[in-house]
Every structure is written in structure tokens, then in C-alpha cells.
Design a protein around this motif. Sequence first.
Motif, PDB file in Angstrom:
ATOM      1  N   LEU A 169     -15.686  -8.929  15.504  1.00  0.00           N
ATOM      2  CA  LEU A 169     -14.981  -7.829  16.176  1.00  0.00           C
ATOM      3  C   LEU A 169     -14.199  -8.341  17.375  1.00  0.00           C
ATOM      4  CD1 LEU A 169     -17.353  -4.721  16.427  1.00  0.00           C
ATOM      5  CD2 LEU A 169     -15.195  -4.899  15.177  1.00  0.00           C
ATOM      6  N   ARG A 170     -14.831  -9.201  18.167  1.00  0.00           N
ATOM      7  CA  ARG A 170     -14.165  -9.756  19.340  1.00  0.00           C
ATOM      8  C   ARG A 170     -12.949 -10.585  18.947  1.00  0.00           C
ATOM      9  NH1 ARG A 170     -16.893 -10.207  24.156  1.00  0.00           N
ATOM     10  NH2 ARG A 170     -16.303 -12.388  24.410  1.00  0.00           N
ATOM     11  N   HIS A 173     -10.125  -8.318  18.253  1.00  0.00           N
ATOM     12  CA  HIS A 173      -9.640  -7.689  19.488  1.00  0.00           C
ATOM     13  C   HIS A 173      -8.837  -8.652  20.356  1.00  0.00           C
ATOM     14  CE1 HIS A 173     -10.827  -5.049  23.194  1.00  0.00           C
ATOM     15  NE2 HIS A 173      -9.595  -4.820  22.811  1.00  0.00           N
ATOM     16  N   LEU A 176      -4.972  -8.539  21.023  1.00  0.00           N
ATOM     17  CA  LEU A 176      -4.396  -7.216  21.232  1.00  0.00           C
ATOM     18  C   LEU A 176      -4.394  -6.799  22.698  1.00  0.00           C
ATOM     19  CD1 LEU A 176      -6.092  -5.240  18.310  1.00  0.00           C
ATOM     20  CD2 LEU A 176      -3.975  -6.576  18.265  1.00  0.00           C
ATOM     21  N   ASN A 177      -3.340  -6.140  23.116  1.00  0.00           N
ATOM     22  CA  ASN A 177      -3.302  -5.354  24.349  1.00  0.00           C
ATOM     23  C   ASN A 177      -3.808  -6.091  25.578  1.00  0.00           C
ATOM     24  OD1 ASN A 177      -2.447  -3.174  22.726  1.00  0.00           O
ATOM     25  ND2 ASN A 177      -4.566  -2.626  22.271  1.00  0.00           N
ATOM     26  N   LYS A 179      -6.044  -8.343  25.891  1.00  0.00           N
ATOM     27  CA  LYS A 179      -7.482  -8.605  25.921  1.00  0.00           C
ATOM     28  C   LYS A 179      -7.799  -9.988  26.484  1.00  0.00           C
ATOM     29  CE  LYS A 179     -11.919  -8.341  25.003  1.00  0.00           C
ATOM     30  NZ  LYS A 179     -12.811  -7.572  25.898  1.00  0.00           N
ATOM     31  N   THR A 213     -14.861  -4.574  23.870  1.00  0.00           N
ATOM     32  CA  THR A 213     -14.559  -4.547  22.441  1.00  0.00           C
ATOM     33  C   THR A 213     -15.123  -3.313  21.764  1.00  0.00           C
ATOM     34  OG1 THR A 213     -14.315  -6.949  22.243  1.00  0.00           O
ATOM     35  CG2 THR A 213     -14.918  -5.755  20.243  1.00  0.00           C
ATOM     36  N   ALA A 216     -13.139  -0.311  22.350  1.00  0.00           N
ATOM     37  CA  ALA A 216     -11.874  -0.293  21.592  1.00  0.00           C
ATOM     38  C   ALA A 216     -12.104  -0.127  20.099  1.00  0.00           C
ATOM     39  CB  ALA A 216     -11.097  -1.576  21.863  1.00  0.00           C
ATOM     40  N   LEU A 220      -9.573  -0.584  16.767  1.00  0.00           N
ATOM     41  CA  LEU A 220      -9.771  -1.663  15.798  1.00  0.00           C
ATOM     42  C   LEU A 220      -9.960  -1.114  14.393  1.00  0.00           C
ATOM     43  CD1 LEU A 220     -12.126  -3.971  17.896  1.00  0.00           C
ATOM     44  CD2 LEU A 220      -9.680  -4.285  17.461  1.00  0.00           C
TER      45      LEU A 220
END
Length: 236
Positions: A169-170, A173, A176-177, A179, A213, A216, A220
Motif C-alpha cells: 500500500l505504501r 501511495h 502520489l500527491n 507523499k 497511507t 488515503a 488508493l
Amino acid sequence: MSALDIPFRLDRSRNATVQVFEHLRAQIVSLALKPGAVLARPALCEYFQLSQSPIREALLRLEEERLVDIYPQHQTRVRPIDLAAARQAHFFRLSVELEIAWVLARQPRPDLGKALQDLVARQRGCLEAGDLESFTRIDMDFHLRMYEASELPDLWATMRRCSGNLDRLRRLHLPLNGKARSILQQHGQIARCIGQGDAAGAQRAVRQHLSGTLQALDVLRARFPGMMLPADYEPA
């Protein structure tokens, strides 16, 4: 190039099963091997130049970590990201690292603070070079340094074993944006608080850092709908 085209060299001084497991796990966690990818045993035997036995044992270890699904007498597939496992890993890691931050920052630790800031500087260089793989490795080094300073290396190993789905997941992420930039900022704040002996500040920074994460998760899910398990998923 597919993930199994990446050159692999067996170290004959180490256990073969462990090396297969570590290599495949790294490819899965980095998303080089994506959810749904088939891990055919004959192809793996050819790739690793090993017999079925160490391949089978490595796949069983990956199944225990909820990273693959094994369908007996059929095939093995990389499992979609298991959100239940990711949430449990997050709870465990947050609980442990909040306590570590408190222990490390009860009094000023300028040497440790500087060592952590040096890792932040290396991470910044990786980000500026667009090297997210090295950025991620140094991210792990930053947290490992905290566990080692707390004299808890075995706990680090335990945490890593349960974190494969959270790490995936991390990895989704990370690009993006902003992070990655926020990771640098949060690591820097953790390092400053430990160096200055600000235990409450270190805990606040750790909580913010480790919670982004999962906060978010809706974004995701929408962006990567095929990467995660549906709520009613059951392996065949």
C-alpha cells in the motif's frame, strides 16, 4: 523486462529457500510482481536454477504472509493487497514505534538525531534523482536505526514479517500527491525531536508519519481498483 528476468545469483553459503523467499518477497512488495501474477513452479525452478523443494517452501512462506494464494495442483498467484492484514500491521507498527520514539527522546540524543538526519539527506538525494527504490530502502534504514538504538532488532524482524501488505500500500501511495516529500519532512521532524529530547513531539511526528497511507485508502482504492482484495474475497 518482467520481474523474473531480473538477474539472480544464488549464494551457495546461504539457505536456498531463504534466498528464493527474500527475492520473491522483494519483487512482490515493490510491485514488480503485481497482484494476479502467476508464479509457475517450473518457471521458478528454471529462473532460480533450483529443484522444486526450495521453491515450494518459499511459496509456502509467502502464503503465510498473505502475499500469494496457492491453488494445490493448479497454480500460485500473487495475492491482491490484503487490507485486513495491512491494518493489523499498521496497528502493530504504530504501537511499537510510538513507544520507541518515547524511549529514544526521553533525553536529548544529538548523535542519534544527526545519524537520522544523515539518512534523511540521503533520501532527499534519491528523490531528487527520481530513484524511488533507493528512497524506499533508506526509508527502511531510518526506522531500523530507531529499533537498533532501542536495542530491539528482533522486534524489527517480527514487524517486517507482518508488513508485506502494508508495504505494498505504501509503495502505491509513494509517487502520489507529494507523499515522498511529506516522508522527508516527517522523518526530519522525528530526527529533530529525538536529537533535542522532545518525547511528546517525537510521538506526534511518528503518529502523523505512519498514519498517512491508511488515511488515503479511499484515494488508493479508486486509483488502483484491481490491486486490493474485495471485502468478500475467498481464495478458491
